[in-house]
Design a protein around this motif. Structure first.
Motif, mmCIF file in Angstrom:
data_model
loop_
_atom_site.group_PDB
_atom_site.id
_atom_site.type_symbol
_atom_site.label_atom_id
_atom_site.label_comp_id
_atom_site.label_asym_id
_atom_site.label_seq_id
_atom_site.Cartn_x
_atom_site.Cartn_y
_atom_site.Cartn_z
ATOM 1 N N SER A 140 0.819 -1.215 0.000
ATOM 2 C CA SER A 140 0.000 0.000 0.000
ATOM 3 C C SER A 140 0.854 1.267 0.000
ATOM 4 O O SER A 140 0.338 2.358 0.253
ATOM 5 N N LYS A 142 5.172 -5.307 -4.987
ATOM 6 C CA LYS A 142 4.620 -4.132 -5.667
ATOM 7 C C LYS A 142 5.505 -3.802 -6.866
ATOM 8 O O LYS A 142 6.547 -3.157 -6.723
ATOM 9 N N LEU A 158 -4.559 0.374 7.985
ATOM 10 C CA LEU A 158 -4.195 -0.377 6.784
ATOM 11 C C LEU A 158 -4.678 -1.817 6.817
ATOM 12 O O LEU A 158 -4.851 -2.443 5.769
#
Length: 403
Positions: free
Chosen positions: A91, A118, A385
């Motif tokens: 994130s 990611k 989160l």
């Protein structure tokens, strides 16, 4: 104010100064910076005092570089901590770290590992000497790099004068420059990602930065083949451009062109000095430095600092005092520009800080939150989160993985 980096999230695995200086700037620009610290020790600079902020255990050093961040305490030496960081990365837009080369690979937190989590991640590594080369495994500290990178050899009194020796600069300029190079590199990578969809691995070395910031002195060497020497407060390429003793102290005279030198000579009552072919141009003044400077020293020593500062400023000759840091914050220009700021602080009530110098549309860009306490935001960040992982987070807390 709608800040330019609003919506960008940075996972900050750095400590000491270069990395935190970078991420503080990003936080001031509006990024959500999550500072990851060891649950017990935290950032080393928390203990680099005195002085400490009243009512806290945090040193002024730490406070100088951590405004606007959210601190989470995670033990990345434990497998559960490593797994948690990897989840966080999914994130985040940016990861910044300043571990030794290869130091995070054993935790699965290196660029190649996190890129799998990611693919468009921007990952910035700050080290002493870079990711490769014969010194890559060495630890690097600002003081060492000021010496190894040539800065100390051109800083200090000239050889042959009392007190002559190599001298470091009064603040950790290599760390600070590295932090700003890192910030601009990260911003460039974010812009590039918007255009290509691809992330980047940024490799920044303190040694490289120190060599690059030799600037004109490096070019003086590369152009002439001669290493510049220490010149105290004098300038290698401009005369007169140095500190001078007055009748009651010192001032800086910074004559940048021939017109300014002419006006200085008029104020000093020696207008013919400016027309002397030995001193009429900067080139000739540099060549005849040893003839000119003693004459200027005698002239400036005749009157007090206040006289020179007022008279020279009136005629547009660049000059200024040599202030203590206390005097800096009392200076009306510094006060008008708001370079001292104050934020509320949960433990101390308030904390005085130095403002970010950048203005957007006549507004200062500063984060609204003070430097965080160790692990102050662990619960808030992780709950935000991972909203459905309360039991898991409580388990990690009991195991000492998080604080």
């Amino acid at each position: 104010m709608n800040k330019p980096l609003a919506g960008i999230r940075v996972l900050d695995l750095s400590r000491i100064l270069a990395g935190p200086w970078c991420t503080q700037h990003l936080a001031d620009m509006g990024a959500d910076v999550i500072k990851v610290e060891h649950p017990e020790r935290g950032d080393d600079t928390r203990g680099w005092g005195p002085p400490y902020l009243d009512g806290t255990q945090d040193a002024a050093y730490y406070l100088s570089a951590n405004r606007g961040k959210r601190s989470i305490a995670v033990d990345i030496a434990q497998m559960e901590g490593q797994a948690l960081i990897r989840e966080l990365v999914s994130s985040c837009d940016v990861v910044l770290e300043n571990f030794k080369v290869g130091g995070l690979k054993r935790y699965g937190l290196d660029y190649e590992s996190l890129k799998e989590v990611k693919p468009d991640l921007i990952y910035c590594s700050i080290t002493g000497f870079g990711q490769n080369g014969p010194y890559s495994k060495r630890a690097g500290y600002d003081f060492l790099l000021q010496g190894m990178g040539g800065l100390m050899d051109i800083t200090g009194r000239p050889d042959g004068e009392p007190g002559a020796e190599p001298m470091k600069v009064g603040v950790a300029v290599v760390d600070l420059f590295t932090g700003m190079y890192a910030a601009t590199s990260i911003l460039s990578a974010l812009l590039g990602r918007n255009q290509t969809g691809e992330g980047a691995w940024i490799d920044i070395a303190l040694m490289d930065v120190q060599v690059s910031m030799l600037a004109n002195q490096a070019m003086n060497y590369l152009t002439s083949g001669q290493s510049p020497k220490r010149m105290g407060n004098s300038h290698p390429n401009i005369v007169p451009y140095q500190a001078f003793a007055t009748a009651d102290g010192h001032i800086i005279l910074a004559v940048g062109n021939d017109g300014q030198f002419q006006r200085f000579c008029e104020v000093a009552g020696v207008p013919l000095l400016a027309s002397d072919e030995r001193f009429a141009t900067n080139r000739s003044r540099v060549q005849n430095r040893k003839l000119l400077v003693p004459q200027l020293e005698r002239l400036l020593a005749e009157k007090p600092s206040a006289y020179w500062l007022e008279a020279l400023e009136r005629e547009g000759v660049p000059c200024g005092p040599i202030n203590t840091i206390e005097q800096v914050f009392e200076d009306p220009q510094v006060q008008f520009r708001g370079m001292k700021m104050q934020l509320s602080h949960a433990e101390a009530g308030s904390v005085d800080l130095v403002s970010n110098p950048i203005r957007f549309n006549d507004q200062s860009l500063n984060a609204d939150a003070p430097p965080p306490g160790l692990g102050e935001h662990t619960q808030a960040v992780l709950s935000e989160l991972f909203p459905d992982r309360g039991d898991y987070l409580e388990k990690l807390k009991k195991q000492g993985v998080i604080r």
